[in-house]
Every structure is written in structure tokens, then in C-alpha cells.
Design an enzyme around this catalytic site. Sequence first.
Site, PDB file in Angstrom:
ATOM      1  N   HIS A 153      -2.069  -8.980   0.748  1.00 56.86           N
ATOM      2  CA  HIS A 153      -1.807  -8.862  -0.696  1.00 56.86           C
ATOM      3  C   HIS A 153      -3.080  -9.133  -1.500  1.00 56.86           C
ATOM      4  CE1 HIS A 153       2.569 -10.102   0.435  1.00 56.86           C
ATOM      5  NE2 HIS A 153       2.258  -8.896   0.864  1.00 56.86           N
TER       6      HIS A 153
ATOM      7  N   HIS B 181       6.477  -2.453  -2.588  1.00 55.01           N
ATOM      8  CA  HIS B 181       5.786  -3.488  -1.820  1.00 55.01           C
ATOM      9  C   HIS B 181       5.162  -2.908  -0.552  1.00 55.01           C
ATOM     10  CE1 HIS B 181       4.514  -7.473  -0.783  1.00 55.01           C
ATOM     11  NE2 HIS B 181       4.793  -7.134   0.467  1.00 55.01           N
TER      12      HIS B 181
ATOM     13  N   ASP C 210       1.332  -3.317   0.677  1.00 59.64           N
ATOM     14  CA  ASP C 210       0.896  -3.719   2.023  1.00 59.64           C
ATOM     15  C   ASP C 210      -0.063  -2.692   2.626  1.00 59.64           C
ATOM     16  OD1 ASP C 210       2.301  -6.107   2.182  1.00 59.64           O
ATOM     17  OD2 ASP C 210       4.021  -5.214   3.200  1.00 59.64           O
TER      18      ASP C 210
ATOM     19  N   HIS D 250       2.763  -3.384   9.133  1.00 59.62           N
ATOM     20  CA  HIS D 250       1.396  -3.870   9.342  1.00 59.62           C
ATOM     21  C   HIS D 250       0.794  -3.406  10.664  1.00 59.62           C
ATOM     22  CE1 HIS D 250       1.387  -6.106   5.732  1.00 59.62           C
ATOM     23  NE2 HIS D 250       2.428  -6.827   6.081  1.00 59.62           N
TER      24      HIS D 250
HETATM   25 ZN   LIG Z   1       3.503  -7.697   2.028  1.00 54.12          ZN
END
Ligand SMILES: [Zn+2]
Length: 301
Positions: free
Chosen positions: A77, A233, A237, A260
Site C-alpha cells: 500500500h 483495493h 495492491d 500478491h
Molecule cells: Zn492490499
Amino acid sequence: MDAQRTLRRPISCVGIGLHSGNKVHLSLKPAPADFGVRFRRTDRGDHEVPATVQHLAGIQLATGLSRNDVSVETVEHLLAALVSMGVDNVLIELNSPEVPIMDGSAAPFIYLIQEAGVKRLQAPRRYLKIVRPIALSRGDKRIALFPSDHFKVTYSISYDHPMLRHQSRTLRITEESFVDEVAPARTFTFLKDVEMLRQNGLALGGSLENAIVLGETGVLNNALRFEDEFVRHKILDAIGDLALVGYPVVGHLVAHRAGHALHTEFAGKILRESDAWRLVEATAEGLAPLGVKDPAPRLAN
Ligand SMILES: [Zn+2]
């Protein structure tokens, strides 16, 4: 000339680590041109960990970096806020392994950067411009970059949950659109997963103050910040993870059900496929290729 930038002055804050629950001091400090983004662990002899793909480690629920056994967790972030605000060079000091989670979004980091102010340095900014498509998929998870004159992100997510099925959004990412449309979007989790995380000693600092929690019948928090806060969001990311290539990217990022692990694996693939991009500098005429094909020193950190 589109110059590299850093912070005008140092700035600090205190927060808690999402997984450890420990209090963390975070300081952002100005740095010279071509320094890049580096973390420094003040509790580990000022050991530095550059925010580059080469130092990726421990990707699970968040993105982690490490160098010589010194690690920094949950970097995405903060990295998204820095790259989107055009902060190319900054030293990030932490007295703990985790970047503080703040409210689960990038908005508090935007506030810090705006409070510190941003200044131009006497060096041209370089961009990584995509010149042919690059793609990566794992099962039904997909991510790709396509040539484009701007940095754009298209993200889609699908969950088998009564409150969250399918969301998709495309955004051209500028400083303004990031601040208004992406940065405030908070991380999210499912109530059924929270207990499992706690049993594994994770998310000890997690609460409704720093994550959206989805129960079977609705969101446990009082309200969402956007109707599609979840996919926004994921865009946040992806921007933070992509920043690990070391340069702002000029291209159209398209991701479906990624996370991720796939974002960061893809960042590594981008650097390996060096015929798919050019390092360019912004001039009065637009983006111009550099005279050298050699990746700049930042890639070799
Ligand atoms: Zn995140």
C-alpha cells in the site's frame, strides 16, 4: 523535462503491524536522484532492503521483501502511494518488520506524502514502457500488460460469496485518480478466514479499524467507501506490487482474480522479458528511448 522527485522534508507516523499487532514507527525521508525506494530497519543495524523484485520474499497475504535475512512485510500500500504520487526516491525507516497497516488503505500514506511535500530533482525520470504484450496465468488467475500511451489498470474479481460476486473496473492511473478513486479503498477479508488467520498467529493487529470484514449476511463495518471498494483495493495492491519493477510503468495492466503471488511473479517476468519494454525518458516531444539498452543501476541493487 519530467524530473525525478523526492520528498521536500522528512515525515513520520506511528501505526500497528497487521500480523504482529506491534506498534511501528515509520519515517519517510528525502533521497537523492537514482536512489530509488529503499526500506531501512532501524532496529536491525540500519540494514537496507531496496523495494525491487530482486528482494521479493514471503508472498502470502501481503507482499514482503528481504535482504540478508532482514525482512520488511506488507509493503504494497505504501509503494502504491509513492509510485502514484511520483515519489521516485525515498528512504523508508521502520523499527519493526511490518509497514503499519493504518486504516487498511493507502489514504494515510497519501496524507503523509502531501504533508511532507514533493520536490523535483535534477535528473530525468525514466519509465518502463511496454512495447509488446506480456502475460502470465495460473489456473483461472490471469495478469497481462499491453502497450498503451498511459498507465491504465483493468481488474476483475469473482468470489463465491452472497455479498461479493463479480466486480470489474478500468481506471487510467494519474496522481489525481489514484488519490480520489483508489487510495481510500481498504483491504478486505472474509469472517470465516479471520479465525484461521488468528490460529496461525496472523492478523493479530487486524480489526474493523483496518479491514473490511465480510460476514455471511453483509459487511461488518458500518459502511463501504465505494460500492466496489473490493476491486478498487485489488487495483491498489496491483499498483504497489508492480512498483517493484523499479520504474513507473507505461502500459495497460489487465488482471483477473489475481493476488500478491501472481502480481509479484509477473513483476519478475516483466524484468526477465526485456525485449517487451524500453526504458524511456519524458521529453518535450513525449517519451523518448534512452541511448543505452542496459538496465539502469537501480535494477542491479
Ligand atoms: Zn492490499
